[in-house]
Enzyme design. Structure first.
Site, PDB file in Angstrom:
ATOM      1  CB  SER A   1      -6.646   9.439  17.992  1.00  0.00           C
ATOM      2  OG  SER A   1      -5.893   9.596  19.168  1.00  0.00           O
TER       3      SER A   1
ATOM      4  NE  ARG B   1     -16.911  10.708  17.501  1.00  0.00           N
ATOM      5  CZ  ARG B   1     -16.114  11.540  18.168  1.00  0.00           C
ATOM      6  NH1 ARG B   1     -15.707  11.228  19.406  1.00  0.00           N
ATOM      7  NH2 ARG B   1     -15.711  12.671  17.629  1.00  0.00           N
TER       8      ARG B   1
ATOM      9  CG  HIS C   1     -10.774   7.708  18.966  1.00  0.00           C
ATOM     10  ND1 HIS C   1     -11.575   8.341  19.895  1.00  0.00           N
ATOM     11  CD2 HIS C   1      -9.514   8.144  19.206  1.00  0.00           C
ATOM     12  CE1 HIS C   1     -10.826   9.122  20.660  1.00  0.00           C
ATOM     13  NE2 HIS C   1      -9.575   9.022  20.265  1.00  0.00           N
TER      14      HIS C   1
END
Length: 211
Positions: A15, A40, A43
């Site tokens: 990812s 992050r 994500h």
């Protein structure tokens, strides 16, 4: 449609690779020190707009890491963020994660004063005898209270970091701007977007990258 077979342990890594690749294709280069946090958050949300709307005060990531090394505690405004922040990693440095939203005394006082529980929670949290990081993902009133405490000379209150990413429509944008224009280290997402998951993701991006 082809479904990729990826080992569970490799899903996050893949990812992150996809996110970096798509950012590069869009011509977006992230500052090295901010990249782990921005990626992050993307994500967590699948929303690339955060690459443009996340705001960082000067040298804030290193300041946050230093605070954690000194045993900083993290205070959040939702039990969801409390659950999502890596308490095990923080504990390695002597820190704890707190959320006072379900505290009975906080609820009673908030009702009596006709303010939000988040507002009273910040007052309670400010009394913790440790360096403090605030991760606010839901309540703009928490940010307002933190701003008030920082501007109260009798309070002697200055957090190590304020993560201001509440989501919503009422006073959200305005409360975030209060923090951006304060003199405290901050990570803030401008606009209406945010949430508990974003607050936890920002905390974890720092915790997981302390050397």
């Amino acid at each position: 449609m082809n479904i990729k077979h990826i080992l569970p342990s490799d899903i996050e890594k893949e990812s992150f690779r996809i996110i970096k690749s798509e950012l590069e294709e869009a011509g977006r280069t992230l500052p090295e020190e901010l990249e782990p946090t921005i990626i992050r958050v993307i994500h967590t949300t699948a929303d690339f707009e955060y690459a443009n709307t996340l705001m960082f005060s000067d040298n804030v990531i290193e300041k946050a890491k230093d605070a954690i090394r000194r045993g900083a505690h993290i205070v959040t405004d939702t039990n969801m963020a409390l659950s999502g922040i890596s308490k095990k990693t923080l504990a390695k440095y002597g820190g704890e994660v707190h959320c006072f939203m379900a505290d009975e005394e906080v609820a009673i006082e908030a009702k009596q004063r006709q303010v939000t529980r988040a507002y009273v929670s910040m007052e309670k949290a400010a009394k913790i005898d440790a360096p403090l990081i605030f991760a606010i993902g839901n309540a703009p009133t928490a940010l307002v209270k933190l701003w008030e405490l920082m501007n109260d000379e009798t309070a002697n209150f200055r957090p190590e970091l304020i993560i201001g990413v509440p989501v919503g429509f009422v006073n959200v944008v305005e409360a975030k701007e209060l923090i951006i224009n304060s003199n405290v280290p901050f990570i803030v997402n401008r606009g209406r977007k945010g949430g508990s998951g974003v607050a936890a993701a920002i905390c974890n991006s720092i915790l997981y990258n302390i050397n």
